[in-house]
Design a protein around this motif. Structure first.
Motif, PDB file in Angstrom:
ATOM      1  N   ARG A 107       0.866  -1.185   0.000  1.00  0.00           N
ATOM      2  CA  ARG A 107       0.000   0.000   0.000  1.00  0.00           C
ATOM      3  C   ARG A 107       0.896   1.225   0.000  1.00  0.00           C
ATOM      4  NH1 ARG A 107      -2.083   4.073   2.896  1.00  0.00           N
ATOM      5  NH2 ARG A 107      -0.981   3.516   4.784  1.00  0.00           N
ATOM      6  N   LEU A 108       0.618   2.133  -0.927  1.00  0.00           N
ATOM      7  CA  LEU A 108       1.319   3.409  -0.970  1.00  0.00           C
ATOM      8  C   LEU A 108       0.342   4.504  -0.577  1.00  0.00           C
ATOM      9  CD1 LEU A 108       3.164   3.221  -4.426  1.00  0.00           C
ATOM     10  CD2 LEU A 108       4.003   2.488  -2.193  1.00  0.00           C
ATOM     11  N   ASN A 109       0.767   5.415   0.271  1.00  0.00           N
ATOM     12  CA  ASN A 109      -0.027   6.588   0.596  1.00  0.00           C
ATOM     13  C   ASN A 109       0.610   7.750  -0.168  1.00  0.00           C
ATOM     14  OD1 ASN A 109      -2.144   7.862   1.989  1.00  0.00           O
ATOM     15  ND2 ASN A 109      -0.703   8.688   3.463  1.00  0.00           N
ATOM     16  N   VAL A 110      -0.148   8.334  -1.092  1.00  0.00           N
ATOM     17  CA  VAL A 110       0.365   9.354  -2.003  1.00  0.00           C
ATOM     18  C   VAL A 110      -0.382  10.660  -1.781  1.00  0.00           C
ATOM     19  CG1 VAL A 110       0.672   9.944  -4.450  1.00  0.00           C
ATOM     20  CG2 VAL A 110       0.852   7.564  -3.716  1.00  0.00           C
ATOM     21  N   ILE A 111       0.355  11.779  -1.792  1.00  0.00           N
ATOM     22  CA  ILE A 111      -0.286  13.093  -1.698  1.00  0.00           C
ATOM     23  C   ILE A 111       0.001  13.893  -2.964  1.00  0.00           C
ATOM     24  CG2 ILE A 111      -0.263  13.199   0.817  1.00  0.00           C
ATOM     25  CD1 ILE A 111       2.149  15.169   0.546  1.00  0.00           C
ATOM     26  N   ALA A 112      -0.894  14.847  -3.235  1.00  0.00           N
ATOM     27  CA  ALA A 112      -0.735  15.728  -4.394  1.00  0.00           C
ATOM     28  C   ALA A 112      -1.386  17.069  -4.079  1.00  0.00           C
ATOM     29  CB  ALA A 112      -1.379  15.109  -5.627  1.00  0.00           C
ATOM     30  N   ARG A 113      -0.967  18.080  -4.812  1.00  0.00           N
ATOM     31  CA  ARG A 113      -1.533  19.417  -4.590  1.00  0.00           C
ATOM     32  C   ARG A 113      -2.999  19.490  -5.001  1.00  0.00           C
ATOM     33  NH1 ARG A 113       3.536  20.279  -6.482  1.00  0.00           N
ATOM     34  NH2 ARG A 113       2.819  20.662  -8.607  1.00  0.00           N
ATOM     35  N   ASP A 114      -3.359  18.831  -6.092  1.00  0.00           N
ATOM     36  CA  ASP A 114      -4.731  18.808  -6.600  1.00  0.00           C
ATOM     37  C   ASP A 114      -4.876  17.597  -7.506  1.00  0.00           C
ATOM     38  OD1 ASP A 114      -3.572  19.551  -9.107  1.00  0.00           O
ATOM     39  OD2 ASP A 114      -3.770  21.662  -8.574  1.00  0.00           O
ATOM     40  N   MET A 115      -6.043  17.425  -8.115  1.00  0.00           N
ATOM     41  CA  MET A 115      -6.279  16.248  -8.945  1.00  0.00           C
ATOM     42  C   MET A 115      -5.408  16.240 -10.197  1.00  0.00           C
ATOM     43  SD  MET A 115      -8.019  14.033  -7.460  1.00  0.00           S
ATOM     44  CE  MET A 115      -8.260  12.912  -8.828  1.00  0.00           C
ATOM     45  N   ASP A 116      -5.170  17.394 -10.797  1.00  0.00           N
ATOM     46  CA  ASP A 116      -4.283  17.441 -11.966  1.00  0.00           C
ATOM     47  C   ASP A 116      -2.885  16.978 -11.594  1.00  0.00           C
ATOM     48  OD1 ASP A 116      -6.231  18.303 -13.735  1.00  0.00           O
ATOM     49  OD2 ASP A 116      -5.758  20.432 -13.451  1.00  0.00           O
ATOM     50  N   HIS A 117      -2.398  17.442 -10.459  1.00  0.00           N
ATOM     51  CA  HIS A 117      -1.080  17.023  -9.982  1.00  0.00           C
ATOM     52  C   HIS A 117      -1.064  15.523  -9.693  1.00  0.00           C
ATOM     53  CE1 HIS A 117       2.256  17.199  -6.755  1.00  0.00           C
ATOM     54  NE2 HIS A 117       2.824  17.194  -7.940  1.00  0.00           N
ATOM     55  N   TYR A 118      -2.138  15.012  -9.084  1.00  0.00           N
ATOM     56  CA  TYR A 118      -2.212  13.574  -8.813  1.00  0.00           C
ATOM     57  C   TYR A 118      -2.145  12.777 -10.114  1.00  0.00           C
ATOM     58  CZ  TYR A 118      -3.843   8.943  -7.794  1.00  0.00           C
ATOM     59  OH  TYR A 118      -3.934   7.585  -7.740  1.00  0.00           O
ATOM     60  N   ARG A 119      -2.878  13.216 -11.134  1.00  0.00           N
ATOM     61  CA  ARG A 119      -2.838  12.514 -12.420  1.00  0.00           C
ATOM     62  C   ARG A 119      -1.418  12.475 -12.978  1.00  0.00           C
ATOM     63  NH1 ARG A 119      -8.020  14.504 -12.917  1.00  0.00           N
ATOM     64  NH2 ARG A 119      -7.384  16.496 -13.785  1.00  0.00           N
ATOM     65  N   ILE A 121       1.411  12.611 -11.214  1.00  0.00           N
ATOM     66  CA  ILE A 121       2.174  11.673 -10.370  1.00  0.00           C
ATOM     67  C   ILE A 121       1.830  10.234 -10.743  1.00  0.00           C
ATOM     68  CG2 ILE A 121       2.482  10.826  -8.000  1.00  0.00           C
ATOM     69  CD1 ILE A 121       1.818  13.762  -7.120  1.00  0.00           C
ATOM     70  N   TYR A 122       0.544   9.962 -10.881  1.00  0.00           N
ATOM     71  CA  TYR A 122       0.080   8.611 -11.176  1.00  0.00           C
ATOM     72  C   TYR A 122       0.644   8.112 -12.503  1.00  0.00           C
ATOM     73  CZ  TYR A 122      -3.107   4.657 -11.596  1.00  0.00           C
ATOM     74  OH  TYR A 122      -3.624   3.395 -11.724  1.00  0.00           O
ATOM     75  N   ARG A 123       0.531   8.927 -13.527  1.00  0.00           N
ATOM     76  CA  ARG A 123       0.991   8.511 -14.866  1.00  0.00           C
ATOM     77  C   ARG A 123       2.513   8.438 -14.962  1.00  0.00           C
ATOM     78  NH1 ARG A 123      -3.235  12.339 -18.008  1.00  0.00           N
ATOM     79  NH2 ARG A 123      -5.042  10.973 -17.812  1.00  0.00           N
ATOM     80  N   ALA A 124       3.203   9.442 -14.429  1.00  0.00           N
ATOM     81  CA  ALA A 124       4.649   9.537 -14.630  1.00  0.00           C
ATOM     82  C   ALA A 124       5.461   8.763 -13.592  1.00  0.00           C
ATOM     83  CB  ALA A 124       5.074  11.000 -14.625  1.00  0.00           C
ATOM     84  N   ARG A 125       4.936   8.632 -12.377  1.00  0.00           N
ATOM     85  CA  ARG A 125       5.753   8.037 -11.313  1.00  0.00           C
ATOM     86  C   ARG A 125       5.218   6.720 -10.772  1.00  0.00           C
ATOM     87  NH1 ARG A 125       6.449  13.710  -8.759  1.00  0.00           N
ATOM     88  NH2 ARG A 125       8.219  14.490  -9.933  1.00  0.00           N
ATOM     89  N   ILE A 126       3.903   6.581 -10.700  1.00  0.00           N
ATOM     90  CA  ILE A 126       3.335   5.360 -10.122  1.00  0.00           C
ATOM     91  C   ILE A 126       3.229   4.252 -11.172  1.00  0.00           C
ATOM     92  CG2 ILE A 126       1.340   4.329  -8.954  1.00  0.00           C
ATOM     93  CD1 ILE A 126       2.989   6.366  -7.229  1.00  0.00           C
TER      94      ILE A 126
END
Length: 152
Positions: A107-119, A121-126
């Motif tokens: 399980r990874l707990n991930v934070i982001a500034r907003d949903m665009d930032h999360y997307r 992170i998800y695409r490029a790093r996760i």
């Protein structure tokens, strides 16, 4: 050797205010400053007291999104766990990594500034992390209880 009642009393007061000076901690725990210092040092040496930390409210700093990712790894590769964990540690937005026995491996707990930032992170790093067989995202909605201290 377990902590005795005096150690637990000292730890209770330390948990309540980790930044308090040893003299104040000793007073609250009803012991001398020298005794409190000795006991704290003994608790550190025994690995019971691992240190103190600053707990930062990352939401107050503008990080609005928290997602828990449940990841199942491709276990056909014997290096899957080690390779995945080494790569996941390098993602700065991953606050926590936990491993499990069962269908979900990590399980990874991930934070982001907003949903665009999360997307991003998800695409490029996760999704580029190695050995992922399956991934499930759970969006954090509210924190109901967080245990920062033990019931000593």
């Amino acid at each position: 050797m377990q902590a005795d009642d005096t150690d637990r009393r000292l730890l209770r007061h330390l948990q309540a205010d980790p930044a308090q000076p040893v003299a104040e901690l000793a007073r609250r725990a009803n012991m001398t400053e020298a005794t409190a210092s000795r006991r704290l040092e003994r608790l550190r040496k025994r690995g019971i007291l691992k240190g103190t930390q600053a707990i930062i409210d990352w939401r107050a700093l503008g990080w609005e999104v928290e997602v828990s990712l449940r990841i199942t790894l491709d276990k056909t590769d014997p290096r899957a766990f080690d390779g995945f964990l080494a790569a996941a540690r390098l993602v700065p937005e991953v606050l926590e990594i936990q491993t499990f026995l069962g269908r979900v491996d990590v399980r990874l707990n991930v934070i982001a500034r907003d949903m665009d930032h999360y997307r991003e992170i998800y695409r490029a790093r996760i999704l580029t992390l190695p050995h992922i067989a399956d991934i499930e995202a759970l969006m954090h909605v509210a924190e109901i209880k967080r245990g920062e201290s033990l019931p000593l």
